[in-house]
Design a protein around this motif. Structure first.
Motif, PDB file in Angstrom:
ATOM      1  N   MET A 137      14.928  -1.197  -5.432  1.00 17.95           N
ATOM      2  CA  MET A 137      14.223  -1.119  -4.151  1.00 17.95           C
ATOM      3  C   MET A 137      13.665   0.283  -3.904  1.00 17.95           C
ATOM      4  O   MET A 137      14.139   1.277  -4.461  1.00 17.95           O
ATOM      5  CB  MET A 137      15.153  -1.531  -3.005  1.00 17.95           C
ATOM      6  CG  MET A 137      16.276  -0.576  -2.710  1.00 17.95           C
ATOM      7  SD  MET A 137      17.208  -1.117  -1.257  1.00 17.95           S
ATOM      8  CE  MET A 137      18.655  -0.053  -1.361  1.00 17.95           C
ATOM      9  N   ARG A 138      12.657   0.331  -3.055  1.00 17.39           N
ATOM     10  CA  ARG A 138      12.012   1.567  -2.648  1.00 17.39           C
ATOM     11  C   ARG A 138      12.187   1.775  -1.147  1.00 17.39           C
ATOM     12  O   ARG A 138      12.370   0.809  -0.406  1.00 17.39           O
ATOM     13  CB  ARG A 138      10.520   1.515  -2.963  1.00 17.39           C
ATOM     14  CG  ARG A 138      10.106   2.075  -4.317  1.00 17.39           C
ATOM     15  CD  ARG A 138      10.724   1.416  -5.486  1.00 17.39           C
ATOM     16  NE  ARG A 138      10.147   1.948  -6.736  1.00 17.39           N
ATOM     17  CZ  ARG A 138      10.651   1.740  -7.930  1.00 17.39           C
ATOM     18  NH1 ARG A 138      11.728   1.013  -8.086  1.00 17.39           N
ATOM     19  NH2 ARG A 138      10.072   2.266  -9.013  1.00 17.39           N
ATOM     20  N   TYR A 139      12.091   3.048  -0.718  1.00 14.32           N
ATOM     21  CA  TYR A 139      12.168   3.309   0.719  1.00 14.32           C
ATOM     22  C   TYR A 139      11.251   4.472   1.080  1.00 14.32           C
ATOM     23  O   TYR A 139      10.940   5.344   0.268  1.00 14.32           O
ATOM     24  CB  TYR A 139      13.608   3.589   1.164  1.00 14.32           C
ATOM     25  CG  TYR A 139      14.155   4.930   0.746  1.00 14.32           C
ATOM     26  CD1 TYR A 139      14.135   6.025   1.617  1.00 14.32           C
ATOM     27  CD2 TYR A 139      14.698   5.114  -0.521  1.00 14.32           C
ATOM     28  CE1 TYR A 139      14.645   7.257   1.236  1.00 14.32           C
ATOM     29  CE2 TYR A 139      15.209   6.342  -0.910  1.00 14.32           C
ATOM     30  CZ  TYR A 139      15.176   7.407  -0.034  1.00 14.32           C
ATOM     31  OH  TYR A 139      15.672   8.633  -0.410  1.00 14.32           O
ATOM     32  N   LEU A 140      10.810   4.459   2.321  1.00 15.04           N
ATOM     33  CA  LEU A 140       9.909   5.482   2.847  1.00 15.04           C
ATOM     34  C   LEU A 140      10.252   5.724   4.310  1.00 15.04           C
ATOM     35  O   LEU A 140      10.504   4.773   5.056  1.00 15.04           O
ATOM     36  CB  LEU A 140       8.455   5.019   2.718  1.00 15.04           C
ATOM     37  CG  LEU A 140       7.377   5.900   3.375  1.00 15.04           C
ATOM     38  CD1 LEU A 140       7.272   7.233   2.651  1.00 15.04           C
ATOM     39  CD2 LEU A 140       6.028   5.176   3.380  1.00 15.04           C
ATOM     40  N   ILE A 141      10.267   6.985   4.709  1.00 12.12           N
ATOM     41  CA  ILE A 141      10.447   7.347   6.117  1.00 12.12           C
ATOM     42  C   ILE A 141       9.130   7.918   6.620  1.00 12.12           C
ATOM     43  O   ILE A 141       8.634   8.917   6.101  1.00 12.12           O
ATOM     44  CB  ILE A 141      11.578   8.372   6.301  1.00 12.12           C
ATOM     45  CG1 ILE A 141      12.899   7.805   5.781  1.00 12.12           C
ATOM     46  CG2 ILE A 141      11.709   8.765   7.771  1.00 12.12           C
ATOM     47  CD1 ILE A 141      14.033   8.815   5.743  1.00 12.12           C
ATOM     48  N   LYS A 142       8.544   7.256   7.601  1.00 10.40           N
ATOM     49  CA  LYS A 142       7.244   7.664   8.120  1.00 10.40           C
ATOM     50  C   LYS A 142       7.171   7.373   9.616  1.00 10.40           C
ATOM     51  O   LYS A 142       7.468   6.258  10.045  1.00 10.40           O
ATOM     52  CB  LYS A 142       6.125   6.920   7.391  1.00 10.40           C
ATOM     53  CG  LYS A 142       4.731   7.315   7.816  1.00 10.40           C
ATOM     54  CD  LYS A 142       3.676   6.551   7.029  1.00 10.40           C
ATOM     55  CE  LYS A 142       2.272   6.946   7.451  1.00 10.40           C
ATOM     56  NZ  LYS A 142       1.239   6.184   6.716  1.00 10.40           N
ATOM     57  N   SER A 192       0.824  -1.208   0.000  1.00 11.31           N
ATOM     58  CA  SER A 192       0.000   0.000   0.000  1.00 11.31           C
ATOM     59  C   SER A 192       0.855   1.255   0.000  1.00 11.31           C
ATOM     60  O   SER A 192       2.054   1.224   0.322  1.00 11.31           O
ATOM     61  CB  SER A 192      -0.926   0.000   1.217  1.00 11.31           C
ATOM     62  OG  SER A 192      -0.162  -0.015   2.407  1.00 11.31           O
ATOM     63  N   ASN A 193       0.235   2.372  -0.352  1.00 14.65           N
ATOM     64  CA  ASN A 193       0.877   3.688  -0.326  1.00 14.65           C
ATOM     65  C   ASN A 193       2.152   3.720  -1.174  1.00 14.65           C
ATOM     66  O   ASN A 193       3.127   4.402  -0.845  1.00 14.65           O
ATOM     67  CB  ASN A 193       1.190   4.086   1.120  1.00 14.65           C
ATOM     68  CG  ASN A 193       1.407   5.582   1.283  1.00 14.65           C
ATOM     69  OD1 ASN A 193       0.906   6.389   0.491  1.00 14.65           O
ATOM     70  ND2 ASN A 193       2.160   5.965   2.301  1.00 14.65           N
ATOM     71  N   ALA A 194       2.153   2.989  -2.282  1.00 13.95           N
ATOM     72  CA  ALA A 194       3.372   2.803  -3.078  1.00 13.95           C
ATOM     73  C   ALA A 194       3.908   4.116  -3.643  1.00 13.95           C
ATOM     74  O   ALA A 194       5.126   4.283  -3.790  1.00 13.95           O
ATOM     75  CB  ALA A 194       3.093   1.813  -4.203  1.00 13.95           C
ATOM     76  N   LYS A 195       3.027   5.062  -3.991  1.00 11.19           N
ATOM     77  CA  LYS A 195       3.464   6.308  -4.607  1.00 11.19           C
ATOM     78  C   LYS A 195       4.282   7.179  -3.654  1.00 11.19           C
ATOM     79  O   LYS A 195       5.000   8.097  -4.092  1.00 11.19           O
ATOM     80  CB  LYS A 195       2.246   7.088  -5.104  1.00 11.19           C
ATOM     81  CG  LYS A 195       1.548   6.417  -6.286  1.00 11.19           C
ATOM     82  CD  LYS A 195       0.378   7.266  -6.791  1.00 11.19           C
ATOM     83  CE  LYS A 195      -0.297   6.611  -7.987  1.00 11.19           C
ATOM     84  NZ  LYS A 195      -1.445   7.413  -8.495  1.00 11.19           N
ATOM     85  N   ALA A 196       4.187   6.905  -2.357  1.00 10.39           N
ATOM     86  CA  ALA A 196       4.934   7.704  -1.383  1.00 10.39           C
ATOM     87  C   ALA A 196       6.404   7.282  -1.279  1.00 10.39           C
ATOM     88  O   ALA A 196       7.216   8.006  -0.693  1.00 10.39           O
ATOM     89  CB  ALA A 196       4.268   7.599  -0.013  1.00 10.39           C
TER      90      ALA A 196
END
Length: 331
Positions: free
Chosen positions: A103-108, A44-48
């Motif tokens: 790879m993808r990464y997100l800081i939340k 989920s929330n892939a665009k972020a």
């Protein structure tokens, strides 16, 4: 007792079927973070998420949690030489030339989340097996590290977590090595992979749940050790205060430097061997259909009980056909 034994055999047979189905379940499941299988990696929330094209070097800036979702290859987490977070992936040029494979990464909410690739319903098998993730973390900066993987080998070493540190590993068809670390809580869920823990100080609890992989613990120091295995063998050395072990057919051998204050072991056909130092006394109760209870302690022994000296510490063992032996450790 025979009725109980028959019930146990039926019950654990059902458990084997259920746990073996975990692999199939993992293929199709969707969770709050992602769902994956042999060709599926959707979250989920892939665009972020941002793309990690090269090595990423991040300042801590309040980040104290790490979450990794990976397919195939390996995940290696080691100590960084500075106070930054470093991570990158190793793969061949053919994999790297397509940005969707990176790879993808997100800081939340103070958490760094790393995903294997772009969210997709189709991942080529070559991509699944062709990437290695390298992560370097500052020691004692993280309170929680979670790794969720399929067909990937996990290495975690030389990193101490914070005083409330929680390390969780959930892996299918992959081996796990965790070594030289201080934690508060460790939880491992595993299907068909070997688990190796070496030189760990775990303040509260180590919990291991495995189907067919062996569990090898060397020089472990923890208050509470809980292991649940179907057919995997368990080998443990170290200092453990409380032990709760359940096994269907896997054998268990524990060589301890201390006298545990609590021990409960329940097996169907697996044998249990406990080696402990000389002490002021213990009592071991054994409930079994055809298993044998034995010891080399100079104790009062019967088919169902061992009483050594004052017998003040109580241990409980149950089996259908598995044997239990308690030996004195030589200095």
């Amino acid at each position: 007792m025979k009725k109980i034994a028959i019930f146990k055999i039926i019950f654990f047979s059902i458990i084997i079927v259920i746990l073996s189905a975990i692999l199939v379940y993992g293929i199709f499941r969707k969770s709050s973070g992602f769902s994956f299988g042999f060709t599926n990696f959707h979250y989920s929330n892939a665009k972020a998420y941002a793309i990690a094209k090269d090595e990423m070097n991040l300042e801590i800036n309040g980040i104290n949690q790490l979450e990794v979702h990976w397919i195939g290859g390996s995940v290696s987490i080691t100590k960084s030489d500075d106070n930054q977070i470093h991570f990158y992936e190793l793969c061949d040029d053919e994999v790297r030339e397509n940005e969707n494979n990176l790879m993808r990464y997100l800081i939340k909410d103070n958490k760094l989340i790393i995903q294997f690739c772009k969210s997709t319903w189709f991942v080529k098998h070559k991509i699944q097996n062709g990437k290695e993730l390298i992560i370097q973390l500052p020691s004692e900066a993280f309170s929680e590290v979670e790794i969720d993987a399929i067909s990937a080998n996990i290495v975690y070493k030389d990193i101490n977590l914070s005083s409330t540190g929680f390390l969780k590993i959930d892996v299918v068809s992959g081996n796990s090595l965790i070594s030289n670390a201080n934690l508060t809580t460790l939880k491992i869920d595993n299907v068909s992979g070997t688990i190796n823990l070496d030189s760990l100080h775990c303040l509260q609890k180590i919990s291991v749940d495995t189907v067919s992989g062996s569990v090898n613990l060397n020089q472990i120091f923890t208050n509470d050790f809980n292991v649940d295995t179907v057919s995997g063998d368990v080998y443990t050395t170290g200092n453990i205060n409380a032990i709760d072990l359940e096994s269907v057919s896997g054998n268990a051998k524990l060589i301890l430097d201390n006298l545990p204050s609590k021990m409960e072991c329940d097996t169907v056909s697996g044998n249990v061997t406990i080696t402990i130092p000389d002490n002021d006394g213990f009592k071991a109760s054994f409930d079994s259909v055809s298993g044998v209870l034995s010891t080399n302690f100079a104790s009062v022994i019967s088919k169902k009980e061992i009483i050594y000296k004052n017998g003040i510490v109580n241990y409980f063992f149950e089996s259908v056909s598995g044997d239990v032996r308690i030996d004195m450790k030589n200095d």
